[in-house]
Design an enzyme around this catalytic site. Structure first.
Site, PDB file in Angstrom:
ATOM      1  N   GLU A   1       0.807  -1.088   0.181  1.00  0.00           N
ATOM      2  CA  GLU A   1      -0.063   0.233  -0.107  1.00  0.00           C
ATOM      3  C   GLU A   1       1.000   1.352   0.129  1.00  0.00           C
ATOM      4  O   GLU A   1       0.733   2.241  -0.973  1.00  0.00           O
ATOM      5  CB  GLU A   1      -0.894   0.036   1.244  1.00  0.00           C
ATOM      6  CG  GLU A   1      -1.771   1.463   1.507  1.00  0.00           C
ATOM      7  CD  GLU A   1      -2.702   1.381   2.591  1.00  0.00           C
ATOM      8  OE1 GLU A   1      -3.195   2.227   2.978  1.00  0.00           O
ATOM      9  OE2 GLU A   1      -2.940   0.148   2.792  1.00  0.00           O
TER      10      GLU A   1
ATOM     11  N   GLN B   1       2.712  28.251  -8.319  1.00  0.00           N
ATOM     12  CA  GLN B   1       3.583  29.642  -8.172  1.00  0.00           C
ATOM     13  C   GLN B   1       3.971  30.073  -9.422  1.00  0.00           C
ATOM     14  O   GLN B   1       3.675  31.061  -9.932  1.00  0.00           O
ATOM     15  CB  GLN B   1       4.705  29.460  -7.077  1.00  0.00           C
ATOM     16  CG  GLN B   1       5.416  30.824  -6.996  1.00  0.00           C
ATOM     17  CD  GLN B   1       4.285  31.978  -6.203  1.00  0.00           C
ATOM     18  OE1 GLN B   1       3.496  31.445  -5.342  1.00  0.00           O
ATOM     19  NE2 GLN B   1       4.583  33.215  -6.344  1.00  0.00           N
TER      20      GLN B   1
ATOM     21  N   GLY C   1      -2.587   6.013   4.013  1.00  0.00           N
ATOM     22  CA  GLY C   1      -1.431   4.896   4.192  1.00  0.00           C
ATOM     23  C   GLY C   1      -0.634   5.212   5.496  1.00  0.00           C
ATOM     24  O   GLY C   1       0.571   4.393   5.261  1.00  0.00           O
ATOM     25  N   GLY C   2      -0.880   6.040   6.491  1.00  0.00           N
ATOM     26  CA  GLY C   2       0.105   6.208   7.458  1.00  0.00           C
ATOM     27  C   GLY C   2       0.737   7.732   7.352  1.00  0.00           C
ATOM     28  O   GLY C   2       1.236   8.089   5.976  1.00  0.00           O
ATOM     29  N   THR C   3       0.466   8.450   8.063  1.00  0.00           N
ATOM     30  CA  THR C   3       0.994   9.989   8.096  1.00  0.00           C
ATOM     31  C   THR C   3       2.482  10.090   7.955  1.00  0.00           C
ATOM     32  O   THR C   3       3.105   9.040   8.035  1.00  0.00           O
ATOM     33  CB  THR C   3       0.611  10.788   9.262  1.00  0.00           C
ATOM     34  OG1 THR C   3       1.111  10.470  10.366  1.00  0.00           O
ATOM     35  CG2 THR C   3      -0.966  10.551   9.316  1.00  0.00           C
TER      36      THR C   3
END
Length: 394
Positions: A243, A337, A364-366
């Site tokens: 993942e 920008q 998926g996990g910070t």
């Protein structure tokens, strides 16, 4: 460190896939984004092309190819300028269906996995809850045994494909007092009595149907247990590396597509009598972005080699996910920008990418979780087995 070596067959596949995307996906992206829903016919078309089962066994309709084909699929889908569409596809093939391949019964494979590979059904993975995000141990959804059924109560949130999907691979507590040993996986049908789903309005990923799910005394047959009772936490941890790797590929490919889109723009846009690309400050900013993309890509390709060898590369995939998602934020921000005021309008795709890319450091996990995993392995010398506990899936 090895590197990905694409064969002539890989290049042919990429060309074929690009032609398919340009014909069947790209013309409809804006409509799907506006409607907040993907036309289900696309999954069937992808299934007919073999794209929904690249890494899945031939016995169930897949084509069982090496992981480099999956890498190419992730890259090319991520160049569609729609994170919502891309994540819906990745959730099906790399984040939910693998649990069926590895652990489910032959009956579930026949009834659910084969239709997914054919493009006839859409799958989802339901783990996150309102009170339990990255900490899976804290989930509250329960599944109490009642004869030949489990009675499921609880809720899930931020579920991709949760509104239009056909079934959910759902993390539940079958033995709440046993901690991680009390977590199991159940396959729950979307249309089962007691299941309700509501769409979540999001900053980005507008094409994907992200939903909150509620389970109210849902009767789930015990035959829908995936693998063994109490093994769900181990199964989930085993699946996280794939993942996170596919999420990293997606983030980096998004950064690359934003970068190329911006290169095309600055080659045409003029200011003060010359092309924007001729200003040294902008040239050097673009050059640094190119360097950062190239170095991160080399590491991600190394991780893809490890995945192809079925290595359980916890630290490498955590680093890849961390670096790629953070880099994508930086690159897309800088690219917007360079578009000036036009970058703030929906007339240019960079605005959509800016909205879509923000969630990459969360899913998926910070980034904070990735850093803690890396810290534990580096400082506390935490180790993991080098091979996945089940290697039946590429």
């Amino acid at each position: 460190m090895q590197t990905v070596r694409f064969t002539a067959e890989h290049h042919i596949f990429r060309d074929t896939l690009r032609a398919f995307i340009q014909k069947e996906i790209t013309p409809y992206i804006d409509d799907w984004e506006n409607r907040g829903e993907i036309d289900r016919n696309i999954w069937k078309k992808m299934g007919d092309m073999g794209l929904m089962g690249l890494n899945m066994p031939e016995d169930y309709g897949g084509v069982d190819l090496d992981f480099y084909y999956s890498l190419i699929l992730c890259e090319e889908l991520s160049a569609c300028f729609s994170g919502g569409f891309t994540i819906s596809a990745l959730v099906i093939q790399f984040m939910s269906a693998p649990y069926l391949i590895k652990y489910s019964s032959e009956d579930l494979k026949a009834r659910y996995l084969q239709p997914v590979i054919a493009g006839d059904m859409v799958s989802a993975i339901a783990i996150t809850e309102p009170g339990a995000g990255s900490d899976v141990k804290q989930i509250k959804t329960t599944a109490v045994r009642d004869g030949d059924f489990y009675i499921v109560n609880g809720s899930k949130t931020f579920i991709t494909n949760g509104y239009c999907g056909d079934f959910f691979i759902t993390a539940v507590k079958t033995s709440p007092k046993q901690g991680t040993k009390g977590i199991s996986l159940l396959l729950i049908d979307r249309n089962a009595t007691g299941v309700s789903s509501s769409k979540i309005k999001k900053l980005g990923w507008h094409a994907s149907d992200t939903a909150e799910l509620a389970f109210n005394n849902v009767r789930v047959p015990i035959s829908h247990l995936i693998g063994k009772e109490g093994e769900g936490f181990r199964y989930l941890m085993d699946g996280l590396q794939l993942e996170r790797l596919t999420a990293a590929i997606h983030s980096l490919a998004t950064a690359e597509s934003a970068f190329q889109y911006t290169l095309d723009y600055v080659a045409q846009r003029e200011a003060f009598g010359k092309k924007i690309q001729e200003f040294q400050t902008i040239r050097h900013r673009l050059a640094q972005m190119k360097a950062n993309i190239a170095t991160t890509k080399a590491f991600i390709y190394h991780c893809c080699d490890l995945q192809n060898q079925q290595e359980y590369a916890v630290q490498e995939c955590s680093i890849a996910k961390l670096q790629a998602s953070e880099l994508a934020l930086s690159v897309v921000n800088q690219c917007l920008q360079l578009f000036g005021g036009y970058g703030f309008t929906e007339d240019y795709k960079i605005a959509r990418l800016y909205r879509d890319v923000r969630v990459g450091t969360i899913i998926g996990g910070t980034s904070e979780i990735m850093l803690e995993i890396i810290a534990k392995m580096t400082i506390d010398h935490v180790t993991y087995p080098s091979k996945s506990s089940n290697q039946s899936s590429k």
